[in-house]
Design a protein around this motif. Sequence first.
Motif: not given
Length: 134
Positions: A58-75
């Motif tokens: 996770f990281n961001g600047e003053d007007d946006h954010v970036h996320l890298l998420v691992e998620y299950p196939p049912k979601l």
Amino acid sequence: MTENDQLRHGRTCVTDLQVHLVFVTKYRRNVFDDTILTSMETIMRNVCHDLDARLIEFNGEDDHVHLLVEYPPKLPVSTLVNSLKGVSSRLLRKQYKLKTHHNHLWSPSYYAASSGGTTLETLKTYIRNQRRPD
């Protein structure tokens, strides 16, 4: 699933799904500082945990954010995004006096890209080189 597992093992499948997400503020308003981003990371980590997903980066600047998420196939990714944006908006607006437009922190749009351990070209070459029966 433990933090160190590379693969998610289900009853009928083995998956390794990650998504790169980018959320921007409504009208690209500059509303975030380090304190808000730190709180947001905690909120988003908790939302992911509740959905059986994992916030990897996770990281961001003053007007946006970036996320890298691992998620299950049912979601579905759209459900993940709606939960992340909805909960973070509600809690951050409650905790901080953010400059929002009609109580909307986030733009309704978002960026999502699948990510993996190899390039698309490598995958295409691997598939092309499979031994096809005569």
